[in-house]
Design a protein around this motif. Structure first.
Motif, PDB file in Angstrom:
ATOM      1  N   LEU A 219       0.833  -1.197   0.000  1.00 31.48           N
ATOM      2  CA  LEU A 219       0.000   0.000   0.000  1.00 31.48           C
ATOM      3  C   LEU A 219       0.873   1.255   0.000  1.00 31.48           C
ATOM      4  N   ASN A 223       0.787   3.693  -3.246  1.00 30.75           N
ATOM      5  CA  ASN A 223       0.077   4.949  -3.051  1.00 30.75           C
ATOM      6  C   ASN A 223       0.989   6.148  -2.834  1.00 30.75           C
ATOM      7  N   PHE A 349      -6.296   0.237   6.643  1.00 33.22           N
ATOM      8  CA  PHE A 349      -6.957  -0.030   5.366  1.00 33.22           C
ATOM      9  C   PHE A 349      -7.585  -1.416   5.386  1.00 33.22           C
ATOM     10  N   HIS A 353     -11.902  -2.087   0.651  1.00 32.36           N
ATOM     11  CA  HIS A 353     -12.278  -0.668   0.678  1.00 32.36           C
ATOM     12  C   HIS A 353     -11.082   0.278   0.678  1.00 32.36           C
ATOM     13  N   GLY A 354      -9.879  -0.259   0.603  1.00 34.69           N
ATOM     14  CA  GLY A 354      -8.697   0.600   0.570  1.00 34.69           C
ATOM     15  C   GLY A 354      -8.461   1.296   1.900  1.00 34.69           C
TER      16      GLY A 354
END
Length: 371
Positions: A219, A223, A349, A353-354
Motif C-alpha cells: 500500500l 500509493n 486499510f 475498501h482501501g
C-alpha cells in the motif's frame, strides 16, 4: 539432533546453527591437518551447553591445507539454509595466530549497524569465538592457521533471506548465539527485524514507517512511493518493534497496516498473532456501541467470520465514522507504549475498501515523508 521441544501441542526437533557448522568444519579440518589422516566425526561444545557430534563431508587436502564441510540441520525450524553444507578450509600459518575469513557464499557487510564491521565477512561474533576456541583446542597455543569459511550454494540461497536488505552482499551470514536452533523461535525472528532499526539509526534516519506485512508495504509503495529505507516490517511484533524504535532514539513512527492487524493495538494488544490474543470483533463491537449502534447490528459484527466481512457490515450500517476513531486510538496506544516520547501516526486499510482512515498525526507524517 534428537532433542525436542513441545510448542502449541506439537513436538518439534532442535537443530544446530550455521555457526556450529562452521565451527565443526573448522575443527575437523584442523584436526585432519594436524594428524595427517581423515576422521569420521568431530565433537564441539556450544554456548547452550550442549555437545554436538557431527560428520565431516567432502574432505579435500592440499599442500599444508585441509577442507571439509558440515551439513546444516535446522531441525523443525523453517530455514532457507537447512540442508546447506558449510565448508571450512584450514591452512597452516608461519606464526601462532588464527585468522578467520569468509569465502564464496559468505556475505560481506556493506552497511553499519550490524555486529560485524563494514567490509568484513558476515560471521557473527559468537561463531567467531566458537571457531577460534575449538580450533585452538586442536592446534595448541604455538601454531597458527588461516581459516576460510565458504558455502558455494549459499550465493543463491542468500537472496531468499533478509541479507540483501541488511546490506550483506554475496552470501549468507554465519549466525548463532547459542549454537542451537530452537524450532519456531520468536526471539531469533524478532532480533532479525530489530536489526533493521539499528541500521536505520546508523544511516541517520529518525523517522520510520512500520508495516506488519506485505499488504502494508505494498500500500505504501503503490500509493505514496516513499523512500523504502524508511519502511520496516514488524510482523506480529508491533510492541517489540516500538520498544526498539524508542530505544534507538527514533523521533517519528508511521504505522500502516490492515485493520485486522492494527485494530488489536487499539485494544492494547501489541503481539498481534491470533494465538496470543485476538479481540478484533470485540474491539469493533465496543466502538460501534460507543457510536450508538443497535444491539442487533453489533451482534452481526461479533458473528462475522473475518475483519473484512465486519468492515462490509459497517459500511452497510453507515457507521464509517468508527474508522477515524480507531486510527486515533491505535495512535494513542502506540504513543503510550513509547512513553509519549515519539510522534506516532496511523493508517488503516482493508483489502476491499482501501484506506479506511488516517489519524491526524498520520496526515502530518505523510507530508513529512513526501518531503
Amino acid at each position: 539432533m534428537e532433542k525436542y521441544i513441545v510448542k502449541n501441542g506439537k513436538k518439534l526437533r532442535y537443530g544446530y546453527t550455521t555457526g556450529s557448522c562452521a565451527t565443526a568444519a573448522s575443527k575437523a579440518a584442523a584436526l585432519m591437518l594436524l594428524k595427517e589422516r581423515n576422521i569420521e566425526e568431530i565433537q564441539i561444545s556450544t554456548p547452550k551447553g550442549w555437545d554436538l557430534t557431527l560428520k565431516p563431508l567432502a574432505i579435500e587436502k592440499g599442500i599444508n591445507w585441509v577442507s571439509c564441510g558440515i551439513k546444516k540441520d535446522g531441525g523443525d525450524d523453517p530455514d532457507a539454509t537447512n540442508g546447506l553444507i558449510i565448508y571450512s578450509r584450514v591452512k597452516w600459518r608461519r606464526d601462532n595466530l588464527i585468522h578467520i575469513d569468509g569465502g564464496i557464499g559468505i556475505g560481506r557487510v556493506t552497511k553499519r549497524g550490524l555486529p560485524v564491521e563494514v567490509g568484513k565477512a558476515a560471521i557473527n561474533p559468537v561463531p567467531l569465538q566458537m571457531i577460534e576456541r575449538e580450533v585452538r583446542e586442536v592446534i595448541g597455543q604455538h601454531r597458527g592457521v588461516d581459516i576460510e569459511i565458504f558455502a558455494p550454494e549459499a550465493v543463491e540461497i542468500a537472496k531468499k533471506t533478509f541479507n540483501p536488505r541488511l546490506g550483506i552482499q554475496g552470501g549468507i551470514s554465519i549466525l548463532g548465539t547459542s549454537g542451537i536452533v530452537e524450532p519456531m523461535s520468536e526471539e531469533a525472528w524478532k532480533e532479525s527485524l530489530a536489526l533493521e532499526i539499528a541500521m536505520a539509526k546508523e544511516e541517520g534516519l529518525e523517522k520510520l514507517i512500520f508495516v506488519p506485512g506485505n499488504y502494508g508495504r505494498d500500500l505504501v509503495r503503490n500509493n505514496y512511493g516513499f523512500d523504502e529505507r524508511h519502511m520496516i516490517k514488524t510482523s506480529n511484533f508491533i510492541g517489540f518493534m516500538l520498544d526498539k524504535a524508542l530505544e534507538k532514539g527514533m523521533k517519528k513512527i508511521l504505522l500502516v497496516g490492515h485493520i485486522g492487524k492494527l485494530i488489536k493495538v487499539a485494544g492494547g494488544i501489541f503481539h498481534t498473532h491470533s494465538r496470543i490474543a485476538d479481540g478484533r470483533r470485540e474491539i469493533l463491537a465496543a466502538y460501534l456501541g460507543l457510536l450508538g449502534t443497535s444491539p442487533k447490528d453489533i451482534e452481526k459484527i461479533l458473528e462475522s467470520n473475518t475483519t473484512e466481512e465486519a468492515v462490509a457490515f459497517i459500511y452497510e450500517m453507515k457507521k464509517q465514522e468508527i474508522f477515524p476513531l480507531l486510527a486515533e486510538k491505535i495512535t494513542q496506544k502506540a504513543r503510550e507504549r513509547m512513553a509519549e516520547e515519539v510522534e506516532v501516526g496511523t493508517i488503516i486499510f482493508s483489502m476491499d475498501h482501501g484506506i479506511l482512515a488516517i489519524s491526524s498525526t498520520g496526515k502530518k507524517l505523510l507530508e513529512e515523508f513526501k518531503e
